[in-house]
Write an enzyme that holds these catalytic residues in place. Structure first.
Site, PDB file in Angstrom:
ATOM      1  N   LYS A 199       0.881  -1.195  -0.034  1.00 28.65           N
ATOM      2  CA  LYS A 199      -0.025   0.137  -0.047  1.00 28.65           C
ATOM      3  C   LYS A 199       0.851   1.200   0.088  1.00 28.65           C
ATOM      4  O   LYS A 199       0.497   2.273  -0.382  1.00 28.65           O
ATOM      5  CB  LYS A 199      -1.022  -0.186   1.415  1.00 28.65           C
ATOM      6  N   ARG A 200       1.962   1.059   0.442  1.00 33.91           N
ATOM      7  CA  ARG A 200       3.024   2.057   0.724  1.00 33.91           C
ATOM      8  C   ARG A 200       3.419   2.648  -0.754  1.00 33.91           C
ATOM      9  O   ARG A 200       3.505   3.968  -0.829  1.00 33.91           O
ATOM     10  CB  ARG A 200       3.942   2.279   1.777  1.00 33.91           C
TER      11      ARG A 200
END
Ligand code: GLU
Length: 531
Positions: free
Chosen positions: A278-279
């Site tokens: 997600k980062r």
């Protein structure tokens, strides 16, 4: 043969992301392909990671993308679509209903059921109470790390706590967990639909906690119990769950239930082959929509993250129906699937060309409305206070879109490279008009010729085809060189520059068509007056 029943089982720890969508999509495709049922259940036992609004977002995202379900959780407003089915209001989520006879479809609503099953396993000798405190477990883990041995529970409570002591501790309300007793020296084997035969050495499988000290089940227990309750026949999920499969298979065995078949989908990777996280970039499906990707393109792109139609097929653009027709597990691959944004852009550009102009207009409207140049233009339009101004503005935008859709990659780009369509006044240097340093007199003549041709095209015949035909004929008439070549630039460059004020733009036929007769002539006139 039992009817195929698949389920998407998201945990509401965030909004629908690309990995989750891929699982849901393969569930949907497999159910449609086999005439099976697609169920949506919610795995919300991890209260620490619960995100407010996530359940609703997951449902709405699937609805928006057209991944229809047959059973499970839905938003209340679709209740009327399920006339002959059992429908109950969700106990824990207002506005959500549960449709179908195998509910609850939300884990937090059946805690008692899991507890009963966990206790059953203890009675049958397949699970045991564990009273170890977090500090002890922490200590144990540190030692294991130092010894470099696998991080498995050391079965302290299984070996040292007698049944009498267990009873006493339970009476005293001591905090406890229930752990699965993994048999030693066994190989657990199963046939994965993607990976083929998979084997696990039980000596490396942890005595998984099934019931936590807060009375909530862990994912493992709840997952198995309700997949059984819901008569699920195929479990399709990401590769990160592969190592949980032996625990789940043991649970099916101990309960005496037939295990479903498993398909573990390949990991999603960045283009540098690191794990998609997600980062690294936004992976929420909603963000892609906000950036101007079409749902058809997202579906099409995600379908190919781990699957292809095989058989040397070169077609890359597929509708949801076509995908459902073609999908099979034989062509889902084991290796990680690379998430390539460039590919998504390309697929999106293909879909922008495919949808109807009406659709393109209505879906792009929100993007137009965000843009300053559009806001100024529409404000001027509206002050003209014409009878049909709204319809006219719409028609104008549709024409721009017709010209632009060939080159657009994302809806968010609409109008950006063609702002001259919306300018009240163009700002450019006279030099731009001149084709290969043509002298002033020639330039004036060129523009006059274009103007004359356009004057002679009646408004009713103002089409791209007619403009092209008439202007090309003029090129031939006036700008044929001695060796028979036609010097089109001499007519078309000054015209295009006069209409756009830009170095680059679509062809003068397309631009003039969008601008209309009056505005085109006005712009040519302005160009002639430039000093
Ligand atoms: N709740 C799990 C997840 O969020 C589902 C895993 C499974 O499908 O068994 O991915």
């Amino acid at each position: 043969m039992n009817k195929v029943r698949v389920r998407f089982a998201p945990s509401p720890t965030g909004f629908l992301h690309v990995g989750g969508l891929r699982t849901a999509l393969y569930d949907y495709l497999y159910a449609r392909k086999t005439g099976g049922d697609f169920v949506l259940k919610i795995e919300d036992t991890d209260r620490k990671r619960f995100v407010e609004g996530a359940v609703e977002n997951l449902i709405k995202s699937l609805d928006f993308l057209g991944l229809e379900r047959d059973e499970g959780v839905f938003m209340k407003d679709v209740a009327s679509e399920f006339e002959n089915e059992k429908i109950v209001d969700s106990k824990n989520y207002p506005g959500i209903i549960e449709v179908g006879e195998y509910g609850p479809y939300i884990q937090s609503e059946k805690l008692e059921v899991y507890k009963k099953y966990a206790e059953q396993l203890v009675k049958d000798g397949h699970a045991y109470y564990c009273f170890c405190e977090p500090e002890r477990l922490e200590e144990m883990r540190k030692e294991q790390q130092a010894r470099k041995s696998p991080p498995l529970y050391d079965q302290y409570c299984l070996r040292n706590v007698t049944p009498e002591e267990v009873n006493k501790k339970l009476k005293e309300n001591c905090l406890y967990t229930i752990r699965l007793k993994i048999p030693k020296d066994e190989t657990i084997e199963f046939e994965d639909m993607v990976r083929g035969k998979v084997k696990f050495d039980t000596n490396l499988v942890d005595d998984q906690v099934l019931l936590k000290s807060d009375g909530f089940p862990t994912y493992h227990l709840a997952n198995v119990v309700d997949d059984h309750d819901m008569k699920i026949t195929y479990i399709i999920r990401g590769e990160e769950w592969l190592s949980s499969a032996p625990k789940h298979l043991l649970l099916y065995r101990y309960f005496g239930w037939e295990a479903p078949r498993f398909a573990h989908l390949p990991l999603l990777l960045n283009t540098d082959r690191s794990k998609l996280s997600k980062r690294q970039g936004d992976v929420a499906v909603e963000d892609y929509i906000k950036k101007g990707y079409l749902k058809e393109a997202i579906i099409n792109f995600v379908a190919f993250l781990g699957w292809n139609p095989g058989g040397g097929e070169t077609q890359e653009i597929f509708t949801l129906e076509e995908l459902a027709d073609r999908f099979d597990f034989a062509h889902v691959h084991k290796g990680g699937a690379v998430f390539d944004l460039k590919k998504l852009d390309w697929i999106n550009s293909q879909w922008i060309k495919r949808i109807s102009l009406e659709e393109l207009y209505s879906r792009s409207l929100e993007f137009w409305k965000e843009k300053e140049f559009y806001k100024e233009w529409i404000a001027r339009y509206e002050t003209r206070n014409m009878k049909h101004e709204a319809q006219e503005a719409e028609n104008y935008i549709k024409k721009v879109l017709e010209v632009e859709r060939e080159r657009l990659q994302k809806l968010s780009e609409v109008g950006e490279s063609n702002r001259f369509f919306f300018a009240e006044k163009l700002n450019y240097d006279k030099k731009l008009l001149s084709w290969k340093d043509m002298p002033d007199e020639e330039l004036r003549q060129s523009l006059a010729r274009s103007a004359e041709i356009m004057e002679n095209i009646p408004k009713g015949d103002w089409t791209r085809e007619n403009l092209e035909k008439e202007l090309m004929a003029a090129c031939e008439k006036y700008y044929k060189t001695q060796d028979g070549k036609i010097n089109r630039g001499s007519l078309l460059w000054p015209l295009r520059a006069a209409l756009t004020g830009e170095q680059k733009s679509p062809s003068p036929f397309e631009v003039a068509w969008v601008l209309g007769k009056e505005e085109s002539l006005k712009r040519i006139n302005k160009a002639t007056e430039l000093k």
